[in-house]
Design an enzyme around this catalytic site. Sequence first.
Site, PDB file in Angstrom:
ATOM      1  N   LYS A 293       4.793   9.066   8.463  1.00  0.00           N
ATOM      2  CA  LYS A 293       4.512   8.569   9.649  1.00  0.00           C
ATOM      3  C   LYS A 293       5.616   8.997  11.009  1.00  0.00           C
ATOM      4  O   LYS A 293       5.557  10.144  11.454  1.00  0.00           O
ATOM      5  CB  LYS A 293       4.374   7.035   9.849  1.00  0.00           C
ATOM      6  CG  LYS A 293       3.036   6.690   8.891  1.00  0.00           C
ATOM      7  CD  LYS A 293       2.782   5.406   9.002  1.00  0.00           C
ATOM      8  CE  LYS A 293       1.656   5.150   8.298  1.00  0.00           C
ATOM      9  NZ  LYS A 293       1.235   4.384   7.212  1.00  0.00           N
TER      10      LYS A 293
ATOM     11  N   TYR B 193       0.877  -1.287  -0.090  1.00  0.00           N
ATOM     12  CA  TYR B 193       0.126   0.022  -0.060  1.00  0.00           C
ATOM     13  C   TYR B 193       1.001   1.237   0.082  1.00  0.00           C
ATOM     14  O   TYR B 193       1.991   1.214   0.747  1.00  0.00           O
ATOM     15  CB  TYR B 193      -1.163   0.066   1.357  1.00  0.00           C
ATOM     16  CG  TYR B 193      -1.707   1.220   1.227  1.00  0.00           C
ATOM     17  CD1 TYR B 193      -2.723   1.401   0.535  1.00  0.00           C
ATOM     18  CD2 TYR B 193      -1.445   2.166   2.447  1.00  0.00           C
ATOM     19  CE1 TYR B 193      -3.577   2.489   0.719  1.00  0.00           C
ATOM     20  CE2 TYR B 193      -2.146   3.404   2.739  1.00  0.00           C
ATOM     21  CZ  TYR B 193      -3.343   3.577   1.849  1.00  0.00           C
ATOM     22  OH  TYR B 193      -3.986   4.803   1.620  1.00  0.00           O
TER      23      TYR B 193
ATOM     24  N   ASP C  50       9.393   2.899  -0.528  1.00  0.00           N
ATOM     25  CA  ASP C  50       8.174   3.413   0.172  1.00  0.00           C
ATOM     26  C   ASP C  50       8.547   3.093   1.379  1.00  0.00           C
ATOM     27  O   ASP C  50       8.196   2.084   2.081  1.00  0.00           O
ATOM     28  CB  ASP C  50       6.765   3.065  -0.198  1.00  0.00           C
ATOM     29  CG  ASP C  50       5.890   3.699   0.567  1.00  0.00           C
ATOM     30  OD1 ASP C  50       6.374   4.232   1.764  1.00  0.00           O
ATOM     31  OD2 ASP C  50       4.501   3.572   0.236  1.00  0.00           O
TER      32      ASP C  50
HETATM   33  C1  LIG Z   1       0.582   4.754   5.683  1.00  0.00           C
HETATM   34  C2  LIG Z   1       1.255   4.659   4.419  1.00  0.00           C
HETATM   35  C3  LIG Z   1       1.120   5.594   3.361  1.00  0.00           C
HETATM   36  C4  LIG Z   1       0.279   6.625   3.517  1.00  0.00           C
HETATM   37  O1  LIG Z   1       0.495   7.482   4.155  1.00  0.00           O
HETATM   38  P1  LIG Z   1      -0.741   8.455   4.601  1.00  0.00           P
HETATM   39  O2  LIG Z   1       0.121   9.571   5.595  1.00  0.00           O
HETATM   40  O3  LIG Z   1      -1.614   7.743   5.261  1.00  0.00           O
HETATM   41  O4  LIG Z   1      -1.126   9.149   3.433  1.00  0.00           O
HETATM   42  C5  LIG Z   1       1.915   5.156   2.278  1.00  0.00           C
HETATM   43  N1  LIG Z   1       2.996   4.242   2.223  1.00  0.00           N
HETATM   44  C6  LIG Z   1       2.792   3.344   3.148  1.00  0.00           C
HETATM   45  C7  LIG Z   1       3.910   2.203   3.176  1.00  0.00           C
HETATM   46  C8  LIG Z   1       2.020   3.313   4.410  1.00  0.00           C
HETATM   47  O5  LIG Z   1       2.332   2.565   5.489  1.00  0.00           O
END
Ligand SMILES: *Cc1c(COP(=O)(O)O)cnc(C)c1O
Length: 429
Positions: A267, A144, A239
Site C-alpha cells: 500500500k 486479512y 503484516d
Molecule cells: C491489502 C492487504 C493485503 C493485500 O495486499 P494486496 O496488495 O491487496 O495484495 C495484505 N495484508 C493486509 C493487512 C492488507 O490490508
Amino acid sequence: MERTKSKAIFGRALDVIPGGVNSPVRAGKAVGVDPPFIKSAKGCTLWDVDGNQYIDYVCSWGPMILGHGHPEVLKTLSEAIPAGTSFGAPTELEVEMAESIRQLVPSIEMVRMVNSGTEATMSAIRLARGATGREKLVKFEGCYHGHVDSLLVSAGSGVATFAIPGCPGVPRELAGHTLSLPFNDAEALRGAMEKYGQEVAAIILEPIPGNMGVIVPRPEFLKELREICNHTGALLIFDEVISGFRVRPGGAQELYGIEPDLTCLGKIIGGGLPVGAYGGKREIMENMAPEGNIYQAGTLSGNPLAMAAGLATLRILREGRVYEELERKSERLFSGLAGAAESAGVQVVINRVGSMGTLFFTGHPVTDFESASASNRELFRGFYSSMLDSGIYLAPSPFEAWFVSAAHEEEHIQRTIECAKKCFASLGG
Ligand SMILES: *Cc1c(COP(=O)(O)O)cnc(C)c1O
C-alpha cells in the site's frame, strides 16, 4: 445523486469482468449500491464519471496517505517515466528504497520488493516455513493477509463482508495447516501454542487489524506473541501492509515497541502504484534465492515507476510533521462522528489508531472478529448509501477502515460530520 453513466459502465463491466470489478470489495454488493466509476481524484476529493464529487475516506484502501495527486509524487513519477518503465534489471532506485525502508523500520535489515501485499505475505510464509522446517501457521480470525491459499482461513475484508465460509479452490490439506485464533486473546494463544508450538513455522497478524474494521491491539497481547515466538522458535510476522507508514514512520512495531522477525509491507510504499515488500532479520532473509535456496521471483518487482512514487511518498512522510497533523485531524473527525451519532440516538463504537478508524453500529466494545460481527449491517447499509448520496465516499462494508489523509482539511472534516448528523438522523435512532 444521479449516477447514470456509472450505471451504464457497470452494466458493461458485469458482462466482461466477474461481478464487474477487479477486486470484490469495490462492488458495493454488501450495501446494495452500484459502485460509482471514478474518473479522477485530487487531494481528498474523488470525481465520478457523472461529475459527482465525493470526500474520499477509502484513499485507495490506504496507500494515498498524502492525498491523491500529491504534486511532489507526481513530479517524481513524471520525471521517472521518460527513463523507461521497466528493465527487468537492477536499478539504484531499488537500493534506495531498501535503504529507506531499513532506516524507517529498523527490524528490517534486508528487504525484497514484490508487486502486492498478497505476494509479500505469501513469500514471507514460504520463507518462514523454509527457514524453520515447519509447516503450521497461526493467524487470527478477521485478519486479512491477501488472497494467499493458506491465509484465506477465517479471513477479514471481502471474505468477511460476503460471509464466505471456506474458499472453494483452497486445498483442504493446505488450509489444515493454518490455525485461526481469536485476536487479542492471549489465553487462546497460549493454549494453542502449548499444543502445537513446536510445529508452528510462524504466527502472522495485522498488529493493528484493519480488515475486520479497526481493532486496537492489547499491548500485553502483542508482548505475549513476542515471548511465545522466542520460546517456541516460531517466527513472528507482522503484516503491516496497512499499518506500515500509516500510524508511524516505523509502523505498529514502532508505536508498540515490539520487534517482529519478518514484516510485510505494501500500500503506502508504492505511493499508489502496485507494490509490496517483505523483510526482516538478515540471517532469515539470506535464505532467499539467489543467496539461499528458497525461491521467490518477480518480472516487475522493484519496478522503477513504483519505486519512484514510493520513495517520493516516504521522503515526505519522513521529513514532514505529517503524523501529528493526521492525529489531530483524525481525532477531530472521529470525535465529531461520535457526537453526531449520540445526538441522533444511534449507538456506535469507534475504534481508532492514528489516521485509521472504524465506526461500528453496536453498543458493546469491539476487540475481535466476534464483537466486530455484532455491528448492525442493516444500519450500516442505510448509513453508507445516504453518506454516498451526500458526497462522502466510504468503504462499502462494515468491516473496513476509514483512512484520513494529509489532504483532508478542516472544511472536509466539518462537512463530513454535518452529513453524518443528517444520515444518522435518517436511520431513525
Ligand atoms: C491489502 C492487504 C493485503 C493485500 O495486499 P494486496 O496488495 O491487496 O495484495 C495484505 N495484508 C493486509 C493487512 C492488507 O490490508
